[in-house]
Design a protein around this motif. Structure first.
Motif, PDB file in Angstrom:
ATOM      1  N   MET A 630       0.818  -1.212   0.000  1.00  0.00           N
ATOM      2  CA  MET A 630       0.000   0.000   0.000  1.00  0.00           C
ATOM      3  C   MET A 630       0.852   1.262   0.000  1.00  0.00           C
ATOM      4  O   MET A 630       2.019   1.260   0.389  1.00  0.00           O
ATOM      5  CB  MET A 630      -0.910   0.021   1.231  1.00  0.00           C
ATOM      6  N   LYS A 631       0.205   2.366  -0.431  1.00  0.00           N
ATOM      7  CA  LYS A 631       0.828   3.669  -0.279  1.00  0.00           C
ATOM      8  C   LYS A 631       0.900   4.029   1.198  1.00  0.00           C
ATOM      9  O   LYS A 631       0.171   3.476   2.011  1.00  0.00           O
ATOM     10  CB  LYS A 631       0.020   4.729  -1.042  1.00  0.00           C
ATOM     11  N   SER A 633      -0.156   6.580   3.036  1.00  0.00           N
ATOM     12  CA  SER A 633      -1.378   7.020   3.723  1.00  0.00           C
ATOM     13  C   SER A 633      -2.349   5.862   3.921  1.00  0.00           C
ATOM     14  O   SER A 633      -2.946   5.712   4.994  1.00  0.00           O
ATOM     15  CB  SER A 633      -2.048   8.138   2.936  1.00  0.00           C
ATOM     16  N   ASP A 634      -2.507   5.029   2.890  1.00  0.00           N
ATOM     17  CA  ASP A 634      -3.412   3.878   3.004  1.00  0.00           C
ATOM     18  C   ASP A 634      -2.875   2.860   4.002  1.00  0.00           C
ATOM     19  O   ASP A 634      -3.632   2.251   4.765  1.00  0.00           O
ATOM     20  CB  ASP A 634      -3.603   3.214   1.639  1.00  0.00           C
ATOM     21  N   GLN A 637      -3.631   4.016   7.538  1.00  0.00           N
ATOM     22  CA  GLN A 637      -5.043   3.797   7.882  1.00  0.00           C
ATOM     23  C   GLN A 637      -5.306   2.331   8.183  1.00  0.00           C
ATOM     24  O   GLN A 637      -5.978   1.982   9.165  1.00  0.00           O
ATOM     25  CB  GLN A 637      -5.936   4.264   6.722  1.00  0.00           C
TER      26      GLN A 637
END
Length: 681
Positions: A630-631, A633-634, A637
């Protein structure tokens, strides 16, 4: 030529009068289990005998049939019929359907009895659910179904609750692709698409535990125990069109509210209504919020109010309550404990006394015209009203009006925006992503250690023994190490401000506990200095030590600071080492104190490598691998959701020498002064 298949012959069936039947000693069932004889008798009375008895002729000494029959298989049914005869609900000559095995059969009576009890298959829960559903659709109530099958209504409600699960998941369960506990977890939600989506996720994972399914289904909901729910009330939420998700199979603490937006609107409407009532008292302004930021009253002047005097009726009521309390306590002075009803009454008396002694405060209308009120929610869901604060621009202009700056009682928050380092914004800008476990930034370290300092202050202030030990250690060290000083006693506490902090600190458990403790002492302290000395001199030892611990707690400093030069670096190391020793003595657990990793306070502030390290420690390699692509930010989260409830802590927040158990992930972190060992169960 193929041989003919030998045909079997079934035993004959006929009705035999009940008084010609006797229970066989060959019946293998000895231990009582399942439905009681009384319940079975009531069931036979309602619907008749559903299954025949298995009987054999009783032979005499010469081997001839006597006309009586023994019952080796069906003993419980026989006893239930026998009970009905005793109750005169069945005549003793009533014909009973029986399957008769011929005399002298090679099959033993014990063989028949064992086969009947062993070769039976319990009804599949899904079949039971479908049968209950059909009966419900044909007009029977849940209570009637429960009575018919001798179960409590809760069992019927639980089985019928499976109707809320997707047909696709029911089919998977029917084919043994899912356990009953997992299916029951899905019944929390009525959203079939979400149920199937979550099963698609967990079915690809090694972790398919019911608690994980429940958590994923409720991740965007609000618990019924939340302070907002307690403030608004479930009835108001339901009346506004809200819906509650309930778990009939596990303790759910009241369930989950699946419309947080509606809940927040109701909260703000109720806060606004309360604010209007308070504004009508004559205040210049009223501000409302779910919770105010840390140190929001720091730059305000607080006006003094006067407690409202008891009326004659209230004074008489208070005297009567104290008299009743003393009478009860004297009567049971020699008893080990109070009777239940007396204990309840004492509790009622104590609450009534507290309500009368906690006097409302009245303010001068002139002061109110330039002051205001903060209205918010307390942690227990009650309205928190802070009256009597004057904005700097509304303060009266008086010469040399300088506020005291060492008052530990008024400075509980320990935060001052003026202490913000020059040029530093409220949220540090994350530098360009780098590979590897990049060191934590100085600001993040300061924020994390500010959280730890706050929790350490609370634990310290609540433990007089440790507080006194630390004070004596400091005093003796200064005495024998010849630290210079002036005055007759240079022991003092200097409140250490927390210049930066994360957004979750103001509403945290340690912050609330410190505020409550501070307000309690502040309420009791006399205002006059001489009166205070006399009050302190007469205070009992337990209270004196508790007050000492509370005052000392404001001087606790476990903050990380940027070091410029070897002497400052050594000083910070020594301070943190002493803080570690104190945290170990207090068994400080930041997870229990309420800190948990979020995007805002940690995960969004560190590199991807550190995020993956946290997930790997708390939830294992597979969980970390699932989000590795994932990136940033993702990933942050997703990690916040994975780490929720795991009790995982960054190394800087772990108490050395104190074992912390990450229950949800099965990770045990055992920290010592020199190293950490991580074992996956």
């Amino acid at each position: 030529m193929a041989s003919a298949i030998q045909k079997i012959a079934l035993n004959a069936s006929r009705d035999i009068p009940f008084n010609r039947l006797v229970l066989s000693q060959s019946n293998v069932r000895r231990v009582k289990a399942g439905l009681s004889i009384e319940e079975l008798a009531r069931d036979i009375e309602r619907r008749g005998l559903l299954q025949s008895l298995n009987v054999r002729p009783v032979l005499n000494g010469e081997g001839a049939e006597t006309g009586a029959y023994e019952v080796p298989a069906g003993g419980r049914r026989f006893r239930a019929l026998e009970l009905l005869v005793k109750q005169k609900k069945l005549v003793k000559t009533a014909p009973v359907p029986c399957v008769v095995r011929e005399a002298g059969s090679a099959i033993l009576a014990e063989d028949d009895s064992l086969a009947e009890n062993v070769q039976r298959v319990a009804l599949h829960p899904l079949d039971q659910f479908r049968a209950f559903r059909d009966m419900l659709e044909k007009g029977m109530s849940e209570d009637e179904i429960a009575a018919a099958f001798f179960v409590v209504p809760t069992v019927v409600k639980q089985r019928l609750r499976l109707m809320s699960v997707s047909d696709k998941l029911l089919e998977i369960y029917e084919q043994d692709g899912m356990k009953l506990e997992q299916l029951m977890a899905f019944s929390i939600s009525d959203d079939h698409a979400r149920q199937e989506q979550i099963w698609e996720i967990v079915s690809q994972s090694h972790n398919r535990e019911p608690y994980l399914i429940r958590r994923m289904l409720t991740e965007k909901t609000v618990r019924a125990s939340d302070r907002r729910v307690r403030f608004v009330g479930l009835e108001a939420y339901l009346a506004a069109g809200g819906h509650i998700m309930r778990d009939l199979f596990e303790a759910d603490d009241g369930g989950w509210l699946d419309n947080p937006t509606l809940l927040d609107r109701l909260v703000m409407e109720k806060l606004a209504s309360a604010a209007e009532d308070i504004r009508a008292e004559g205040w210049k302004w009223v501000e409302t919020a779910l919770s105010f930021p840390w140190g929001h009253t720091r730059d305000f002047m607080e006006i003094e109010g006067t407690p409202v005097v008891l009326s004659d009726e209230e004074a008489a009521r208070l005297t009567a309550l104290h008299s009743e309390q003393e009478t009860i306590e004297a009567e049971y002075a020699q008893a080990d404990e109070f009777p239940e009803d007396v204990d309840i009454r004492l509790g009622e008396i104590e609450q009534a006394i507290e309500a009368l002694e906690e006097r409302p405060v009245s303010f001068d209308p002139v002061d109110m015209a330039r002051a205001g009120v903060f209205v918010s929610l307390d942690t227990d869901g009650t309205l928190q009203v802070e009256r009597g604060f004057v904005r700097p621009e509304d303060m009266p202009l008086e010469p040399e009006d300088v506020a005291s700056d060492g008052d530990a009682m008024d400075g509980i928050e320990g935060y001052d925006d003026r202490d913000e380092p020059e040029g530093m914004t409220s949220q540090e800008i994350e530098p360009e992503e780098e590979d590897g476990l990049k060191p934590l930034s100085d600001r993040l370290l300061t924020e994390l250690t500010a959280w730890r300092t706050l929790a350490l202050r609370d634990a310290f202030g609540a433990n007089p023994h440790i507080a006194l030990t630390e004070l004596l250690h400091t005093l003796v060290r200064d005495l024998y190490w010849q630290v210079s000083g002036a005055g007759c006693l240079e022991a003092y506490v200097r409140e250490i401000p927390l210049p930066v902090h994360s957004p979750d600190m103001p509403g945290s458990l340690p912050a609330h506990a410190l505020r409550q403790r501070n307000e309690g002492w502040k309420h009791d302290l006399p205002e006059d200095e001489d009166a205070f000395w006399l009050w302190l001199d007469r205070l009992d030892d337990t209270s004196r030590i508790a007050l000492l611990a509370h005052c000392l707690s404001f001087g606790i400093n476990a903050l990380h600071e940027s070091s410029h030069g070897p002497s400052l670096a050594r000083s910070v190391r020594e301070r943190l080492a002493r803080a570690d020793r104190l945290a170990t003595a207090l068994k400080l657990d930041l997870a229990e104190a309420g800190w948990q990793p979020t995007v805002e306070n940690y995960l969004g502030r560190v590199t991807k490598a550190r995020i993956l390290e946290a997930v790997r420690e708390a939830r294992g390699n597979e969980a970390a691998d699932r989000i590795a692509h994932m990136k940033k930010s993702d990933m942050a989260q997703a990690a916040e959701q994975l780490l929720d409830g795991s009790s995982w802590l960054p190394e800087v927040l772990r108490t050395k020498g104190f074992a912390g158990q990450l229950e949800a992930g099965g990770i045990q972190i055992c920290a010592s002064d020199s190293s950490e060992a991580i074992a996956v169960e």
